[in-house]
Design an enzyme around this catalytic site. Sequence first.
Site, short mmCIF file in Angstrom:
data_model
loop_
_atom_site.label_atom_id
_atom_site.label_comp_id
_atom_site.label_asym_id
_atom_site.label_seq_id
_atom_site.Cartn_x
_atom_site.Cartn_y
_atom_site.Cartn_z
N GLU A 13 30.32 -12.74 -1.97
CA GLU A 13 29.69 -13.15 -3.23
C GLU A 13 28.51 -14.08 -2.93
OE1 GLU A 13 30.91 -16.53 -5.26
OE2 GLU A 13 32.78 -16.79 -4.16
N LYS A 74 24.15 -18.06 -12.76
CA LYS A 74 25.48 -17.65 -12.29
C LYS A 74 25.93 -16.44 -13.09
CE LYS A 74 30.17 -19.63 -12.27
NZ LYS A 74 30.93 -20.83 -12.64
N VAL A 94 32.96 -14.23 -8.27
CA VAL A 94 34.00 -13.30 -7.82
C VAL A 94 34.12 -12.10 -8.77
CG1 VAL A 94 36.50 -13.03 -7.46
CG2 VAL A 94 35.29 -14.99 -6.48
N ASP A 126 39.74 -21.94 -21.32
CA ASP A 126 38.88 -21.65 -20.19
C ASP A 126 39.66 -21.00 -19.05
OD1 ASP A 126 36.99 -21.46 -18.21
OD2 ASP A 126 36.35 -23.56 -18.31
N SER A 128 38.95 -18.17 -15.91
CA SER A 128 37.87 -17.46 -15.21
C SER A 128 37.96 -15.95 -15.43
CB SER A 128 37.95 -17.77 -13.72
OG SER A 128 36.95 -17.05 -13.05
N ASP A 130 37.26 -14.07 -13.26
CA ASP A 130 37.76 -13.56 -11.97
C ASP A 130 39.14 -12.91 -12.14
OD1 ASP A 130 35.48 -14.79 -11.06
OD2 ASP A 130 36.50 -16.30 -9.84
N LYS A 147 41.17 -22.56 -6.41
CA LYS A 147 40.73 -23.93 -6.23
C LYS A 147 41.67 -24.92 -6.88
CE LYS A 147 36.98 -22.28 -7.20
NZ LYS A 147 35.73 -21.95 -7.87
N1 PSU Z 1 34.95 -20.65 -4.45
C1 PSU Z 1 34.17 -21.46 -3.71
N2 PSU Z 1 32.99 -21.84 -4.21
C2 PSU Z 1 32.52 -21.33 -5.36
C3 PSU Z 1 33.33 -20.44 -6.12
C4 PSU Z 1 34.54 -20.15 -5.61
O1 PSU Z 1 34.54 -21.85 -2.62
O2 PSU Z 1 31.40 -21.64 -5.72
C5 PSU Z 1 32.79 -19.77 -7.34
C6 PSU Z 1 33.16 -18.28 -7.25
O3 PSU Z 1 31.97 -17.54 -7.32
C7 PSU Z 1 34.03 -18.04 -8.45
C8 PSU Z 1 33.51 -19.07 -9.41
O4 PSU Z 1 33.93 -16.73 -8.93
O5 PSU Z 1 33.30 -20.20 -8.58
C9 PSU Z 1 34.47 -19.34 -10.53
O6 PSU Z 1 33.77 -19.92 -11.57
P1 PSU Z 1 34.41 -19.99 -13.03
O7 PSU Z 1 35.53 -20.97 -12.89
O8 PSU Z 1 33.31 -20.50 -13.92
O9 PSU Z 1 34.85 -18.61 -13.38
MN MN Z 2 35.21 -20.60 -17.01
#
Ligand code: PSU
Ligand code: MN
Length: 298
Positions: A13, A74, A94, A126, A128, A130, A147
């Site tokens: 990604e 993004k 992702v 909220d 993701s 993903d 995470k």
């Molecule tokens: N893992 C990392 N660094 C990142 C991300 C994940 O080590 O920057 C990113 C990935 O691209 C993942 C995104 O898809 O954070 C998730 O963001 P959100 O919580 O807004 O869906």
């Molecule tokens: Mn989100």
Amino acid sequence: MSQGQQRPHVALESTIYAFGLPYPRNVELGWKLASAIHATGAEAKTFAVIKGNIRVGLHDDELETIARGDDVIKLNAADLGPAMAKGLTGATCVSATCALAHGAGIQVFATGGIGGVHRDAESTFDESQDLWALARYPVAVVSAGAKAILDLPKTMERLESYGVPVIGYQTDDMPAFYTRTSGLKVNHRVDDPQMLARVLLAHWRMHPGVGILVANPLPKDDALDEGAIQKAIDQALKAAADEGISGKALTPYLLAKLDALTGGDSVAANVSLAENNARLGGELAMALQGLQEERNRG
Ligand code: PSU
Ligand code: MN
């Protein structure tokens, strides 16, 4: 690899570069991941959208553009269409990378950590994209877990609801990105890339449209102290709440805040785990190619 055989591809990604790590560590990471994958016999393909065009593999100048992050947005999976039509430049997270990898015929995707259900999701909703993408595209996503800034138990519940198997690589515990364990159990443990490849093919025989999450704990020496990172995460979450950060901006904000709060330790761990995942992604792609050929011959 026999002669004339193509290297299998591993998707990467680009949001991790544009919004996950500071410049120039992010460009360096891009190189590291590509060479870690190359060393296994596979080949990395980093996804992004450049001026409306889907890129499968980035040239140096394109990686530089993404890593510098000026006028780079993004992109979730749902943002791909609008970004393409409007000629925008964006880094794929992702979810978008799962969609694009599947479209490009790539079965293995290595990342850092997936997005998931955020803390307080019961009030913010909220979650993701993903998670939705894992349920929607037959791609194996190699990650260091979700995470630790997220609500991990809720994230695991959602993966279960969506029918996405969570496979621990050489572990029974769900890793939490910066640490090797979370206290949660994975669904199944696998100890080598060959068995992982068998699991993928069997899963896709049963569920041809569903992804798989491979949870690969970061190397021991690079794991952060659990108490220290938990404290930093709580501080980062509080700062985000105080500043009213939400939605797409939340994850990048938290990662940047953690970098500052841990004096760079979180970024060092992030680099290490991403490289570790790239290596396993390469090994898995090679094992999968071997197994598929064996079956085609037989
Ligand atoms: N893992 C990392 N660094 C990142 C991300 C994940 O080590 O920057 C990113 C990935 O691209 C993942 C995104 O898809 O954070 C998730 O963001 P959100 O919580 O807004 O869906
Ligand atoms: Mn989100």
